[in-house]
Design an enzyme around this catalytic site. Structure first.
Site, short mmCIF file in Angstrom:
data_model
loop_
_atom_site.label_atom_id
_atom_site.label_comp_id
_atom_site.label_asym_id
_atom_site.label_seq_id
_atom_site.Cartn_x
_atom_site.Cartn_y
_atom_site.Cartn_z
N GLN A 188 100.84 47.51 3.92
CA GLN A 188 99.95 46.56 4.58
C GLN A 188 100.72 45.72 5.59
OE1 GLN A 188 96.63 46.60 4.19
NE2 GLN A 188 96.45 45.02 5.75
N ASP B 225 97.97 55.96 7.31
CA ASP B 225 97.71 54.96 8.36
C ASP B 225 97.96 55.56 9.75
OD1 ASP B 225 96.74 52.43 7.77
OD2 ASP B 225 98.66 51.69 7.03
N LYS C 36 90.47 47.88 0.10
CA LYS C 36 90.93 49.28 0.06
C LYS C 36 90.85 49.80 -1.39
CE LYS C 36 93.64 48.67 4.23
NZ LYS C 36 94.90 48.62 4.97
#
Ligand SMILES: Nc1nc2c(c(=O)[nH]1)N[C@@H](CN(C=O)c1ccc(C(=O)N[C@@H](CCC(=O)O)C(=O)O)cc1)CN2
Length: 293
Positions: A96, A119, A52
């Site tokens: 994460q 997300d 990322k």
């Protein structure tokens, strides 16, 4: 059989984003800034977060990696999230997953400001997505939609079978494939661990999207001729002969299934790289929405 090449499509998308960032810079505006919180040192999570950060560099975003120790408490993590919520320089951030077991994942995701939730895991974004309103779409399902769209795969009226009901992939994927817009408008069956005789269901599918995490679960005798196969599985299987000490296996027995499928994603190089590209896209969207406010 044709390959649904996520590596190629994700590069195209990142190149498009890089052009948008160049235009933002030309206008003298601030470039998008993504932050990622990583708790602990899970090997796979380290790899994904690293990808990322690298993708941010490639497209021209600013990035911040917040690495916290495994022993971080829920309160400490929530405090860090509030800090990022309040930091006007950060356009979007992610936590994460998975988190260490002592932390309540949903409580943490609920604490992210929905406007920065790139997300798309916050209940507000999930609900808006279900209602077909403007929202952030979780990166993996978003990536699968792009793979289907950019390869002009018809979905209207098709039978789509999704395997696995995770909040990250299976559930949002089933909602997105049943919405009115393209790619979607399909008849969707969401299967899971309590589904009986799954092979009878998958054999009827025009499109199978499997996100189970069981290596080589989907065999050739479970699909019909010409089916489109999307493999979200990315299990690390120990292999002492490999320099990394492991190999990555998808949910699909690739060689035998590829012989019957019309389209198939490889693993690696299929859905995984699309997840990273669509996170970049969501971050750009977050920046643009903020600039309009
Ligand atoms: N906060 C989030 N956590 C997790 C997500 C997510 O979207 N948001 N998804 C997965 C992990 N993931 C991204 O975070 C992810 C998984 C796989 C890949 C990828 O590019 N895989 C490569 C293989 C890489 C390797 O393991 O060597 C491939 O398939 O080609 C990218 C991102 C769970 N957590």
């Amino acid at each position: 059989m044709q390959l649904l090449d996520g590596k190629k499509v994700s590069e195209e998308i990142k190149n498009e984003i890089a052009i948008d960032v160049a235009l933002i810079k030309e206008r003298g505006e601030k470039v998008p800034h993504l932050a990622a919180i990583l708790v602990g040192s899970n090997g796979a999570s380290l790899t994904y977060v690293g990808s990322k950060v690298k993708a941010c560099e490639k497209v021209g975003f600013d990035s911040t990696l917040v690495s916290l120790p495994e022993e971080t408490t829920e309160e400490e993590l929530l405090a860090k999230i509030n800090e990022l919520n309040d930091n006007d320089d950060i356009d979007g951030f992610i936590v994460q997953l998975p988190l260490p077991k002592h932390i309540d994942e949903q409580k943490v995701l609920n604490a992210v400001n929905p406007d920065k939730d790139v997300d798309g895991f916050h209940p507000e974004n999930f609900g808006r997505m279900a209602l077909e309103l403007e929202s952030f779409i979780p990166a993996t399902p978003f990536g699968i939609l792009q793979l289907l769209e950019r390869n002009k795969i018809e979905t209207k009226g098709k039978n789509v079978v999704v395997i696995g009901r995770s909040n990250i992939v299976g559930k949002p994927m089933s909602l997105l494939m049943s919405r009115k817009a393209y790619p979607g408008n399909a008849t969707v069956t969401l299967t899971h661990s309590a589904t009986q005789n799954i092979e009878e269901i998958t054999r009827e599918a025009d499109i199978v999207i499997t996100a189970l995490g069981v290596p080589e679960f989907l065999k050739a005798d479970m699909i019909k001729d010409g089916a489109v196969i999307v493999d979200v599985g990315i299990t690390r299987v120990t292999d002492e002969n490999h320099p990394k000490g492991y190999v990555i296996k998808g949910d699909v027995a690739f060689d035998e299934v590829a012989e019957k499928a019309s389209w198939i994603t490889p693993v690696p190089g299929g859905v995984g790289p699309m997840t990273i590209a669509m996170l970049m896209k969501n971050t750009l969207i977050a920046r643009e929405r903020k600039a309009k406010k």
